[in-house]
Design a protein around this motif. Structure first.
Motif, PDB file in Angstrom:
ATOM      1  N   PRO A  85       2.376 -37.939 -46.376  1.00 49.40           N
ATOM      2  CA  PRO A  85       1.295 -37.693 -45.411  1.00 49.40           C
ATOM      3  C   PRO A  85       1.324 -38.651 -44.225  1.00 49.40           C
ATOM      4  O   PRO A  85       0.979 -38.265 -43.106  1.00 49.40           O
ATOM      5  N   GLY A  86       1.763 -39.909 -44.468  1.00 48.76           N
ATOM      6  CA  GLY A  86       1.824 -40.889 -43.378  1.00 48.76           C
ATOM      7  C   GLY A  86       2.817 -40.471 -42.305  1.00 48.76           C
ATOM      8  O   GLY A  86       2.503 -40.459 -41.110  1.00 48.76           O
ATOM      9  N   ILE A  87       4.020 -40.088 -42.761  1.00 52.12           N
ATOM     10  CA  ILE A  87       5.063 -39.662 -41.810  1.00 52.12           C
ATOM     11  C   ILE A  87       4.638 -38.382 -41.096  1.00 52.12           C
ATOM     12  O   ILE A  87       4.799 -38.237 -39.884  1.00 52.12           O
ATOM     13  N   ALA A  88       4.069 -37.435 -41.874  1.00 53.10           N
ATOM     14  CA  ALA A  88       3.664 -36.148 -41.289  1.00 53.10           C
ATOM     15  C   ALA A  88       2.646 -36.359 -40.170  1.00 53.10           C
ATOM     16  O   ALA A  88       2.785 -35.798 -39.077  1.00 53.10           O
ATOM     17  N   THR A  89       1.641 -37.198 -40.441  1.00 56.58           N
ATOM     18  CA  THR A  89       0.594 -37.446 -39.450  1.00 56.58           C
ATOM     19  C   THR A  89       1.176 -38.092 -38.193  1.00 56.58           C
ATOM     20  O   THR A  89       0.881 -37.693 -37.061  1.00 56.58           O
ATOM     21  N   GLN A  90       2.058 -39.093 -38.412  1.00 53.78           N
ATOM     22  CA  GLN A  90       2.703 -39.775 -37.281  1.00 53.78           C
ATOM     23  C   GLN A  90       3.492 -38.804 -36.419  1.00 53.78           C
ATOM     24  O   GLN A  90       3.431 -38.839 -35.187  1.00 53.78           O
ATOM     25  N   LEU A  91       4.269 -37.934 -37.076  1.00 52.90           N
ATOM     26  CA  LEU A  91       5.104 -36.989 -36.343  1.00 52.90           C
ATOM     27  C   LEU A  91       4.251 -36.014 -35.537  1.00 52.90           C
ATOM     28  O   LEU A  91       4.516 -35.764 -34.361  1.00 52.90           O
ATOM     29  N   VAL A  92       3.221 -35.470 -36.184  1.00 51.99           N
ATOM     30  CA  VAL A  92       2.365 -34.494 -35.495  1.00 51.99           C
ATOM     31  C   VAL A  92       1.712 -35.153 -34.280  1.00 51.99           C
ATOM     32  O   VAL A  92       1.690 -34.580 -33.178  1.00 51.99           O
ATOM     33  N   ARG A  93       1.212 -36.385 -34.468  1.00 52.71           N
ATOM     34  CA  ARG A  93       0.578 -37.087 -33.331  1.00 52.71           C
ATOM     35  C   ARG A  93       1.571 -37.328 -32.210  1.00 52.71           C
ATOM     36  O   ARG A  93       1.267 -37.114 -31.040  1.00 52.71           O
ATOM     37  N   GLY A  94       2.779 -37.780 -32.582  1.00 48.41           N
ATOM     38  CA  GLY A  94       3.805 -38.066 -31.570  1.00 48.41           C
ATOM     39  C   GLY A  94       4.173 -36.812 -30.784  1.00 48.41           C
ATOM     40  O   GLY A  94       4.322 -36.848 -29.561  1.00 48.41           O
ATOM     41  N   SER A 116       1.464 -29.538 -39.617  1.00 50.59           N
ATOM     42  CA  SER A 116       2.341 -29.937 -40.714  1.00 50.59           C
ATOM     43  C   SER A 116       1.928 -29.278 -42.028  1.00 50.59           C
ATOM     44  O   SER A 116       0.764 -28.926 -42.221  1.00 50.59           O
ATOM     45  N   VAL A 117       2.922 -29.091 -42.890  1.00 56.57           N
ATOM     46  CA  VAL A 117       2.686 -28.630 -44.261  1.00 56.57           C
ATOM     47  C   VAL A 117       3.490 -29.557 -45.185  1.00 56.57           C
ATOM     48  O   VAL A 117       4.503 -30.129 -44.773  1.00 56.57           O
ATOM     49  N   ALA A 118       3.014 -29.693 -46.421  1.00 51.41           N
ATOM     50  CA  ALA A 118       3.660 -30.622 -47.355  1.00 51.41           C
ATOM     51  C   ALA A 118       4.598 -29.908 -48.327  1.00 51.41           C
ATOM     52  O   ALA A 118       5.410 -30.550 -48.991  1.00 51.41           O
ATOM     53  N   LEU A 119       4.494 -28.595 -48.401  1.00 47.97           N
ATOM     54  CA  LEU A 119       5.288 -27.847 -49.378  1.00 47.97           C
ATOM     55  C   LEU A 119       6.243 -26.871 -48.689  1.00 47.97           C
ATOM     56  O   LEU A 119       5.903 -26.279 -47.660  1.00 47.97           O
TER      57      LEU A 119
END
Ligand code: CA
Length: 199
Positions: free
Chosen positions: A8-17, A27-30
């Motif tokens: 979730p940390g990486i996903a949030t960072q990427l989406v924000r960037g 983002s989705v996790a699965l």
């Protein structure tokens, strides 16, 4: 853009960037969720997912759409990266990576996608696909695919259409109307034709 990432940390960072850079991102996790989503321009795909192997997700995404796929892996997973590229990924990034490099790779795959689009016009299938079922005359295809001042033999058109039929795998998709021209058969699936036209 769709980020497929179970951290979730990486996903949030990427989406924000991505959003800061002007893209619309989610983002989705699965892997299963990624496959259910409507196609996006770019998918950032983590290979280590909890439910489905990322390489399988890559293969299924590629079969379903022409979305650009950038695979994201941890170091030491070279075999996975090779497999993912063989299964249709357009590029890959090794973690950890900087946002600037990610953005450059996104721009590169989007540029390549645009070039592939113009390739369709050069190969002349676009006039058939844009209006399935309509008779397109030989003259019209030659003018749109080559040059309006084409004086050579139109035999070249037959050679290209024969190659297209081979690529499509179903010779009946392009019907010949003798003495007039050609048309894309009504039963032609758009996705099939589009895939075959993508060189
Ligand atoms: Ca992961």
């Amino acid at each position: 853009m769709l980020v497929v990432e179970d951290d979730p940390g990486i996903a949030t960072q990427l989406v924000r960037g991505l959003e800061r850079s002007g893209y619309t991102a989610d983002s989705v996790a699965l892997g299963a969720d990624a496959l259910r989503r409507p196609p996006t321009d770019v998918v950032l795909l983590d290979l280590g997912l909890p439910d489905i192997d990322g390489v399988d997700v890559c293969r299924q995404l590629r079969q379903a759409s022409s979305t650009a796929i950038i695979v994201v892996t941890a170091r030491g997973e070279e075999a996975d990266r090779v497999l993912a590229l063989d299964e249709g990924a357009d590029d890959y990034l090794v973690k950890p990576f900087g946002l600037a490099e990610l953005l450059a790779r996104i721009r590169a795959v989007l540029r390549r996608g645009q070039r592939a689009g113009s390739e369709v016009v050069r190969h002349g299938l676009e006039c058939l696909v844009s209006d399935p079922g309509r008779l397109v005359t030989r003259q019209e295809i030659v003018e749109r695919a080559w040059d309006e001042h084409w004086y050579g033999p139109t035999k070249v058109l037959d050679v290209h259409l024969a190659a297209l039929r081979r690529k499509l795998g179903d010779p009946t998709l392009i019907e010949t109307v003798y003495g007039h021209g050609f048309r894309l058969s009504d039963h032609a699936a758009d996705s099939q034709a589009a895939r075959a036209a993508d060189p």
